[in-house]
Write a protein that holds these residues in place. Structure first.
Motif, PDB file in Angstrom:
ATOM      1  N   LEU A   1      19.337  23.133  77.175  1.00  0.00           N
ATOM      2  CA  LEU A   1      19.275  21.693  76.911  1.00  0.00           C
ATOM      3  C   LEU A   1      17.836  21.262  76.646  1.00  0.00           C
ATOM      4  CD1 LEU A   1      20.588  18.880  76.791  1.00  0.00           C
ATOM      5  CD2 LEU A   1      20.281  18.735  79.271  1.00  0.00           C
ATOM      6  N   SER A   2      16.909  21.773  77.461  1.00  0.00           N
ATOM      7  CA  SER A   2      15.495  21.463  77.264  1.00  0.00           C
ATOM      8  C   SER A   2      15.013  21.967  75.907  1.00  0.00           C
ATOM      9  CB  SER A   2      14.678  22.080  78.400  1.00  0.00           C
ATOM     10  OG  SER A   2      13.300  21.926  78.181  1.00  0.00           O
ATOM     11  N   HIS A   3      15.399  23.186  75.589  1.00  0.00           N
ATOM     12  CA  HIS A   3      14.956  23.831  74.340  1.00  0.00           C
ATOM     13  C   HIS A   3      15.458  23.068  73.111  1.00  0.00           C
ATOM     14  CE1 HIS A   3      13.848  27.739  72.217  1.00  0.00           C
ATOM     15  NE2 HIS A   3      14.448  27.028  71.274  1.00  0.00           N
ATOM     16  N   ILE A   4      16.761  22.819  73.053  1.00  0.00           N
ATOM     17  CA  ILE A   4      17.309  22.191  71.850  1.00  0.00           C
ATOM     18  C   ILE A   4      16.937  20.710  71.769  1.00  0.00           C
ATOM     19  CG2 ILE A   4      19.192  23.871  71.715  1.00  0.00           C
ATOM     20  CD1 ILE A   4      21.107  21.749  72.770  1.00  0.00           C
ATOM     21  N   SER A   5      16.695  20.075  72.919  1.00  0.00           N
ATOM     22  CA  SER A   5      16.250  18.681  72.896  1.00  0.00           C
ATOM     23  C   SER A   5      14.860  18.575  72.275  1.00  0.00           C
ATOM     24  CB  SER A   5      16.240  18.096  74.313  1.00  0.00           C
ATOM     25  OG  SER A   5      17.541  18.029  74.855  1.00  0.00           O
ATOM     26  N   ALA A   6      13.976  19.505  72.653  1.00  0.00           N
ATOM     27  CA  ALA A   6      12.642  19.523  72.054  1.00  0.00           C
ATOM     28  C   ALA A   6      12.736  19.742  70.544  1.00  0.00           C
ATOM     29  CB  ALA A   6      11.790  20.616  72.704  1.00  0.00           C
ATOM     30  N   ASN A   7      13.584  20.671  70.115  1.00  0.00           N
ATOM     31  CA  ASN A   7      13.759  20.921  68.679  1.00  0.00           C
ATOM     32  C   ASN A   7      14.365  19.712  67.974  1.00  0.00           C
ATOM     33  OD1 ASN A   7      12.737  23.505  68.813  1.00  0.00           O
ATOM     34  ND2 ASN A   7      14.734  24.517  68.848  1.00  0.00           N
ATOM     35  N   PHE A   8      15.351  19.090  68.596  1.00  0.00           N
ATOM     36  CA  PHE A   8      16.066  17.963  67.984  1.00  0.00           C
ATOM     37  C   PHE A   8      15.115  16.811  67.658  1.00  0.00           C
ATOM     38  CE2 PHE A   8      18.796  14.146  68.253  1.00  0.00           C
ATOM     39  CZ  PHE A   8      19.751  14.468  67.296  1.00  0.00           C
ATOM     40  N   PHE A   9      14.164  16.572  68.552  1.00  0.00           N
ATOM     41  CA  PHE A   9      13.227  15.458  68.355  1.00  0.00           C
ATOM     42  C   PHE A   9      11.901  15.907  67.746  1.00  0.00           C
ATOM     43  CE2 PHE A   9      16.079  13.752  71.655  1.00  0.00           C
ATOM     44  CZ  PHE A   9      16.468  12.580  71.010  1.00  0.00           C
TER      45      PHE A   9
ATOM     46  N   THR B   1       8.546   7.123  88.229  1.00  0.00           N
ATOM     47  CA  THR B   1       9.397   6.431  89.189  1.00  0.00           C
ATOM     48  C   THR B   1       9.614   4.976  88.820  1.00  0.00           C
ATOM     49  OG1 THR B   1       8.568   7.892  90.935  1.00  0.00           O
ATOM     50  CG2 THR B   1       9.669   5.878  91.634  1.00  0.00           C
ATOM     51  N   ASN B   2       8.560   4.299  88.400  1.00  0.00           N
ATOM     52  CA  ASN B   2       8.656   2.878  88.082  1.00  0.00           C
ATOM     53  C   ASN B   2       9.336   2.611  86.752  1.00  0.00           C
ATOM     54  OD1 ASN B   2       7.279   2.536  90.440  1.00  0.00           O
ATOM     55  ND2 ASN B   2       5.576   1.382  89.559  1.00  0.00           N
ATOM     56  N   GLY B   3       9.450   3.641  85.906  1.00  0.00           N
ATOM     57  CA  GLY B   3      10.077   3.460  84.606  1.00  0.00           C
ATOM     58  C   GLY B   3       9.260   4.062  83.486  1.00  0.00           C
ATOM     59  N   VAL B   4       9.556   3.618  82.266  1.00  0.00           N
ATOM     60  CA  VAL B   4       8.848   4.041  81.058  1.00  0.00           C
ATOM     61  C   VAL B   4       8.072   2.843  80.527  1.00  0.00           C
ATOM     62  CG1 VAL B   4       9.099   4.843  78.674  1.00  0.00           C
ATOM     63  CG2 VAL B   4      10.554   5.797  80.471  1.00  0.00           C
ATOM     64  N   PHE B   5       6.772   3.039  80.294  1.00  0.00           N
ATOM     65  CA  PHE B   5       5.930   1.947  79.822  1.00  0.00           C
ATOM     66  C   PHE B   5       5.015   2.434  78.714  1.00  0.00           C
ATOM     67  CE2 PHE B   5       6.917   1.324  84.293  1.00  0.00           C
ATOM     68  CZ  PHE B   5       7.393   0.019  84.323  1.00  0.00           C
ATOM     69  N   TYR B   6       4.999   1.710  77.609  1.00  0.00           N
ATOM     70  CA  TYR B   6       4.022   1.946  76.548  1.00  0.00           C
ATOM     71  C   TYR B   6       3.982   0.709  75.654  1.00  0.00           C
ATOM     72  CZ  TYR B   6       8.155   3.204  73.716  1.00  0.00           C
ATOM     73  OH  TYR B   6       9.369   3.196  73.085  1.00  0.00           O
ATOM     74  N   ASN B   7       2.788   0.427  75.127  1.00  0.00           N
ATOM     75  CA  ASN B   7       2.584  -0.800  74.353  1.00  0.00           C
ATOM     76  C   ASN B   7       3.164  -1.982  75.136  1.00  0.00           C
ATOM     77  OD1 ASN B   7       1.389   0.866  72.463  1.00  0.00           O
ATOM     78  ND2 ASN B   7       3.198   0.965  71.146  1.00  0.00           N
ATOM     79  N   ASP B   8       4.100  -2.716  74.548  1.00  0.00           N
ATOM     80  CA  ASP B   8       4.737  -3.834  75.259  1.00  0.00           C
ATOM     81  C   ASP B   8       6.119  -3.468  75.784  1.00  0.00           C
ATOM     82  OD1 ASP B   8       2.593  -5.578  74.779  1.00  0.00           O
ATOM     83  OD2 ASP B   8       3.366  -6.077  72.788  1.00  0.00           O
ATOM     84  N   TYR B   9       6.473  -2.199  75.693  1.00  0.00           N
ATOM     85  CA  TYR B   9       7.810  -1.769  76.108  1.00  0.00           C
ATOM     86  C   TYR B   9       7.836  -1.405  77.593  1.00  0.00           C
ATOM     87  CZ  TYR B   9      12.022   1.049  76.587  1.00  0.00           C
ATOM     88  OH  TYR B   9      13.219   1.553  77.012  1.00  0.00           O
ATOM     89  N   ALA B  10       8.902  -1.817  78.273  1.00  0.00           N
ATOM     90  CA  ALA B  10       9.141  -1.433  79.667  1.00  0.00           C
ATOM     91  C   ALA B  10      10.614  -1.073  79.807  1.00  0.00           C
ATOM     92  CB  ALA B  10       8.783  -2.564  80.619  1.00  0.00           C
TER      93      ALA B  10
ATOM     94  N   LEU C   1      13.930  12.771  78.073  1.00  0.00           N
ATOM     95  CA  LEU C   1      12.479  12.923  78.129  1.00  0.00           C
ATOM     96  C   LEU C   1      11.897  13.116  76.728  1.00  0.00           C
ATOM     97  CD1 LEU C   1       9.911  13.199  79.775  1.00  0.00           C
ATOM     98  CD2 LEU C   1      10.465  15.603  80.153  1.00  0.00           C
ATOM     99  N   HIS C   2      12.451  14.048  75.968  1.00  0.00           N
ATOM    100  CA  HIS C   2      11.931  14.290  74.619  1.00  0.00           C
ATOM    101  C   HIS C   2      12.219  13.107  73.695  1.00  0.00           C
ATOM    102  CE1 HIS C   2      10.490  18.376  75.171  1.00  0.00           C
ATOM    103  NE2 HIS C   2      11.555  18.601  75.919  1.00  0.00           N
ATOM    104  N   LYS C   3      13.334  12.448  73.891  1.00  0.00           N
ATOM    105  CA  LYS C   3      13.646  11.246  73.105  1.00  0.00           C
ATOM    106  C   LYS C   3      12.593  10.165  73.364  1.00  0.00           C
ATOM    107  CE  LYS C   3      17.428   7.924  72.327  1.00  0.00           C
ATOM    108  NZ  LYS C   3      16.790   6.662  72.740  1.00  0.00           N
ATOM    109  N   THR C   4      12.245   9.981  74.647  1.00  0.00           N
ATOM    110  CA  THR C   4      11.250   8.978  75.010  1.00  0.00           C
ATOM    111  C   THR C   4       9.882   9.322  74.425  1.00  0.00           C
ATOM    112  OG1 THR C   4      12.402   8.390  77.052  1.00  0.00           O
ATOM    113  CG2 THR C   4      10.050   7.896  76.946  1.00  0.00           C
ATOM    114  N   ILE C   5       9.495  10.585  74.508  1.00  0.00           N
ATOM    115  CA  ILE C   5       8.192  10.981  73.964  1.00  0.00           C
ATOM    116  C   ILE C   5       8.164  10.787  72.452  1.00  0.00           C
ATOM    117  CG2 ILE C   5       6.551  12.875  73.687  1.00  0.00           C
ATOM    118  CD1 ILE C   5       7.521  13.977  76.375  1.00  0.00           C
ATOM    119  N   ARG C   6       9.270  11.082  71.773  1.00  0.00           N
ATOM    120  CA  ARG C   6       9.340  10.845  70.328  1.00  0.00           C
ATOM    121  C   ARG C   6       9.153   9.362  70.017  1.00  0.00           C
ATOM    122  NH1 ARG C   6       7.551  12.142  66.206  1.00  0.00           N
ATOM    123  NH2 ARG C   6       8.178  14.290  66.634  1.00  0.00           N
ATOM    124  N   GLU C   7       9.807   8.501  70.800  1.00  0.00           N
ATOM    125  CA  GLU C   7       9.668   7.056  70.584  1.00  0.00           C
ATOM    126  C   GLU C   7       8.232   6.603  70.822  1.00  0.00           C
ATOM    127  OE1 GLU C   7      14.282   5.934  71.830  1.00  0.00           O
ATOM    128  OE2 GLU C   7      12.656   5.802  73.306  1.00  0.00           O
TER     129      GLU C   7
END
Length: 495
Positions: free
Chosen positions: A91-99, A140-149, A162-168
């Motif tokens: 799952l980790s492997h193909i998720s990294a490839n997918f994104f 723990t607190n969530g995902v934060f970047y720019n104005d997104y929370a 995780l990989h989806k979030t990093i791609r975003e």
């Protein structure tokens, strides 16, 4: 994406030849059969209580025709089966490839350890962003970047999310991400294919040990050490008793930080600072024999350790020292030894401390500021080891003047039974004990009875916005309740 591209670099056996895999189009990955659909791939993961292989038929009924499994299964003729040794790793492997392997497109900092992960990652975001390096956070607190929370279910999200979030983040212009790497995330192989530039080790003490977590402390320790086989550069708290173990297991180059032992970044001349609205620390850090005066707006020795980790990271990334120090001087984290503006001469602190070690650290830190009395409002989670309750109670009974025992994520247990378990620690203690099941009322009582010179710490929830009751997350805003209690007490005083 073609299935053959998704499987690039993966060892597997399939019931189809490569030409068929090249023809199959995949536009979705899932490991929850309820989210299965056409043109998707379902990854069957065997967990502690649920085996995803039992839900392959359910995923098939929803239109999914590609299945990752650990064993050969009797599937429908039109199903494509991908057999792997470890479906979690897959799952980790193909998720990294997918994104598109997004972690290779920005700087990734992983922080692991029992305490300090949330503070350090949020400090890093504040300091690095203010210094010119756009940085996001996952933890723990969530995902934060720019104005997104956004929210996270786990401290370290499952590999697909995780990989989806990093791609975003990459697509939104983020250049660096600081993420909490939990022992569970390492154990569950969620970060196996994250390209870590830096790994930070804070400290280690017994936690997350139990039937549904780590079977032993040694397993917990070993999982933590895996980060330093995944990153290029390690930054390690050499004062911690388990630092040598982390260094021995590391395959990356290492820098160290400390207060007590010789290290690459060592803090000296530590002094406490206090105002009506903040508790802080001044210190010098020594790097290559050169001292640098530093101020942080968080209290205690553990805050100095957190700051040193940030300083070492910023230096490794080439951040301007003047900008870094200026940003560090004002960096704070919600719910982590957070001073709430209160009644004159009374200090109210909000903190996430929810086990014996973290509560002991924060209480000992506050005592160094010499309060007249230390009042602690806390409880303990339901459905966990009774040892956690005893540890919390033992610490409060030894260090506090007044303890107000209350509800904290009781789940399916009777809150009063949990409170009574904690109360056993106070036999023969000089600490006064009050028992108030309603957490909001317990907070109000703590602030009501506070006198000039006292400190009130509300521990256990911190940034969290919920109570877990009968398996459900019921909205509960600790900070809002503290502020409300302060206003009630002020109004009574002015009446």
């Amino acid at each position: 994406m073609k299935l053959s591209e998704l499987l690039t670099g993966l060892e597997y056996i399939s019931n189809r030849d490569m030409d068929q895999l090249k023809e199959c189009e995949i536009d979705n990955i899932c490991y929850d059969s309820r989210k299965a659909r056409e043109n998707g791939i379902f990854v069957a993961i065997k967990g502690e209580t649920v085996d995803g292989h039992k839900y392959v038929d359910s995923a098939y009924q929803k239109g999914c025709r590609v299945f990752v499994v650990n064993v050969n299964m009797d599937l429908a003729e039109d199903a494509i089966m991908i057999i792997v040794d470890d479906s979690r790793n897959c799952l980790s492997h193909i998720s990294a490839n997918f994104f598109g392997n997004p972690s290779k497109e920005l700087k990734v900092i992983g922080v692991t350890g029992t305490k300090g992960k949330t503070t350090i990652t949020n400090y890093l975001r504040s300091v690095l962003t203010k210094s010119g390096l756009n940085t996001g956070v996952i933890g723990t607190n969530g995902v934060f970047y720019n104005d997104y929370a956004g929210k996270t279910i786990n401290t370290t999200p499952e590999s697909y999310e995780l990989h989806k979030t990093i791609r975003e983040m990459v697509d939104a212009g983020v250049k660096c991400v600081a993420m909490e790497v939990s022992s569970g995330g390492l154990m569950m192989e969620r970060v196996n294919h994250v390209d870590f530039d830096i790994g930070i080790y804070t400290n280690l003490s017994p936690d997350h040990i139990g039937p549904k977590e780590h079977p032993t402390f040694e397993d917990y320790r070993d999982c933590k050490s895996r980060l330093f086989a995944l990153c290029r550069h390690g930054i390690i708290n050499i004062d911690d008793d388990h630092a040598s173990y982390m260094i021995d297991k590391a395959t990356c180059d290492i820098e160290t930080f400390s207060i007590k032992k010789p290290s690459d970044y060592r803090a000296e001349d530590i002094s406490l600072t206090r105002t009506q609205t903040s508790l802080g620390v001044d210190f010098k850090y020594i790097r290559n024999g050169q001292p640098t005066q530093t101020h942080i707006a968080s209290p205690g020795e553990f805050s100095v350790y957190n700051a040193l980790a940030v300083i070492a990271t910023a230096n490794y990334l080439g951040i301007d020292k003047t900008k870094m120090l200026s940003a560090l001087a004002t960096a704070q984290v919600d719910g982590r030894v957070e001073v709430i503006p209160s009644i004159p001469d009374i200090t109210v602190v909000l903190d996430y401390a929810h086990n014996g070690v973290s509560l002991e650290n924060v209480l000992e830190t506050l005592l160094k500021y010499k309060p007249s009395r230390l009042i602690c409002v806390f409880g303990s989670i339901g459905g966990r080891s009774a040892l956690r309750r005893k540890e919390l109670g033992d610490v409060a009974a030894r260090l506090c003047d007044i303890s107000i025992l209350t509800t904290d994520n009781p789940d399916d247990e009777d809150p009063m039974e949990i409170i009574n378990d904690i109360e056993e620690s106070f036999v023969d203690s000089k600490c006064q004990v009050l028992k108030i099941v309603d957490r909001s009322q317990a907070i109000l009582k703590g602030i009501e009875i506070a006198q000039p010179g006292d400190m009130v710490i509300v521990a256990g929830k911190g940034h969290e916005k919920y109570q877990i009751i009968h398996g459900e997350r019921v909205f509960y805003d600790e900070k809002a309740e503290v502020l409300k209690a302060i206003e009630i007490v002020k109004a009574r005083q002015n009446a």
